[in-house]
Scaffold this motif. Sequence first.
Motif, short mmCIF file in Angstrom:
data_model
loop_
_atom_site.label_atom_id
_atom_site.label_comp_id
_atom_site.label_asym_id
_atom_site.label_seq_id
_atom_site.Cartn_x
_atom_site.Cartn_y
_atom_site.Cartn_z
N ALA A 179 -3.36 3.61 -1.92
CA ALA A 179 -4.36 3.74 -0.85
C ALA A 179 -4.56 5.19 -0.41
O ALA A 179 -5.56 5.50 0.23
CB ALA A 179 -3.94 2.90 0.36
N GLY A 180 -3.61 6.06 -0.74
CA GLY A 180 -3.71 7.44 -0.30
C GLY A 180 -3.37 8.41 -1.40
O GLY A 180 -2.63 8.08 -2.34
N ASP A 236 -8.65 2.03 -4.68
CA ASP A 236 -8.30 1.57 -3.33
C ASP A 236 -8.12 2.72 -2.36
O ASP A 236 -7.47 2.57 -1.31
CB ASP A 236 -7.02 0.73 -3.37
CG ASP A 236 -7.16 -0.50 -4.25
OD1 ASP A 236 -8.10 -1.28 -4.01
OD2 ASP A 236 -6.35 -0.67 -5.18
N ASP A 247 0.86 -1.18 0.00
CA ASP A 247 0.00 0.00 0.00
C ASP A 247 0.90 1.23 0.00
O ASP A 247 1.82 1.32 0.82
CB ASP A 247 -0.89 0.04 1.25
CG ASP A 247 -2.05 -0.94 1.17
OD1 ASP A 247 -2.14 -1.68 0.18
OD2 ASP A 247 -2.85 -0.96 2.11
N GLU A 262 -16.90 10.72 1.91
CA GLU A 262 -17.10 9.34 2.34
C GLU A 262 -18.46 8.80 1.86
O GLU A 262 -18.58 7.67 1.39
CB GLU A 262 -17.02 9.23 3.86
CG GLU A 262 -15.60 9.35 4.39
CD GLU A 262 -15.55 9.22 5.90
OE1 GLU A 262 -14.55 8.70 6.40
OE2 GLU A 262 -16.49 9.66 6.57
N ARG A 315 -1.24 -1.16 -4.23
CA ARG A 315 -2.49 -0.44 -4.03
C ARG A 315 -2.20 1.02 -3.70
O ARG A 315 -1.46 1.30 -2.74
CB ARG A 315 -3.30 -1.07 -2.89
CG ARG A 315 -3.86 -2.45 -3.22
CD ARG A 315 -4.62 -3.03 -2.03
NE ARG A 315 -3.73 -3.23 -0.90
CZ ARG A 315 -2.99 -4.33 -0.73
NH1 ARG A 315 -3.07 -5.32 -1.60
NH2 ARG A 315 -2.19 -4.44 0.32
N ARG A 365 -8.09 5.19 0.56
CA ARG A 365 -8.45 5.10 1.98
C ARG A 365 -8.21 6.40 2.73
O ARG A 365 -8.80 6.63 3.77
CB ARG A 365 -7.65 3.98 2.65
CG ARG A 365 -8.00 2.58 2.13
CD ARG A 365 -7.21 1.51 2.83
NE ARG A 365 -7.47 1.50 4.27
CZ ARG A 365 -6.78 0.77 5.14
NH1 ARG A 365 -5.79 0.01 4.72
NH2 ARG A 365 -7.08 0.80 6.42
N TYR A 366 -7.30 7.24 2.23
CA TYR A 366 -7.04 8.50 2.93
C TYR A 366 -6.62 9.60 1.97
O TYR A 366 -6.16 9.35 0.86
CB TYR A 366 -5.96 8.32 4.01
CG TYR A 366 -4.56 8.10 3.48
CD1 TYR A 366 -3.72 9.18 3.16
CD2 TYR A 366 -4.04 6.81 3.31
CE1 TYR A 366 -2.44 8.98 2.69
CE2 TYR A 366 -2.76 6.61 2.85
CZ TYR A 366 -1.96 7.69 2.53
OH TYR A 366 -0.70 7.49 2.06
#
Length: 208
Positions: A135-136, A167, A89, A205, A133, A169-170
């Motif tokens: 992720a951010g 993917d 990630d 979100e 991935r 996430r943040y």
Amino acid sequence: KRIFFATMANDHPELLACIHRERIGAFVNSESHLRLVLDAGFTPANIVYAASNMTAGEMASCVSLGVSLVLDSLGQLDTLASLRLGSLDVGLRLNVGSALDKQQVRHDPIYRFGVLEEELPAAIGLAARCSIRIAGAHSYFGTDIRDPRILLEGLERLARVASALPDLRYLDIGGGFGVPDADGEPEFDLEGYGCSASTLLRAIEERL
């Protein structure tokens, strides 16, 4: 939310120890600063590493330590993929504009930091082929920003572009909260910024 102090602003060991005691993370862009924050007691989970001239060795070291890695370009993504370090990630720095004049976020395709929006499909494809991935998503808008509206606009821009990441996430925005140069000057409205950013992030979100 999590806040990370940019060690390139001040890397004095006593200050880093104070930052660590306040449970704030560390944002570093060199191996020397990485060693400093580790010596100051920061755990790898509380360190973010991003650099425009990052080498393959630095990437491998971050992965080995468990430090959060933010890549800066398609070239860096390709370098990480060539190391064949397994499923990873990472974060990716995106160029969604800059506010170097501290007045407003402007479209700036030649800005020195990040992947352009039109390059994002290539980044997603490369990452997918190599079990990486993204992720951010990170953006850096400038230094010493006093007006929260600038960072909020940057956050909106980043969210719009980063929503293409499967993917995600943040989100991570940088540049820092400006500090007055003289007594009596208005301070950065951290509370107001926090409320507005929370509202914006809740909407993101829900949308995603």
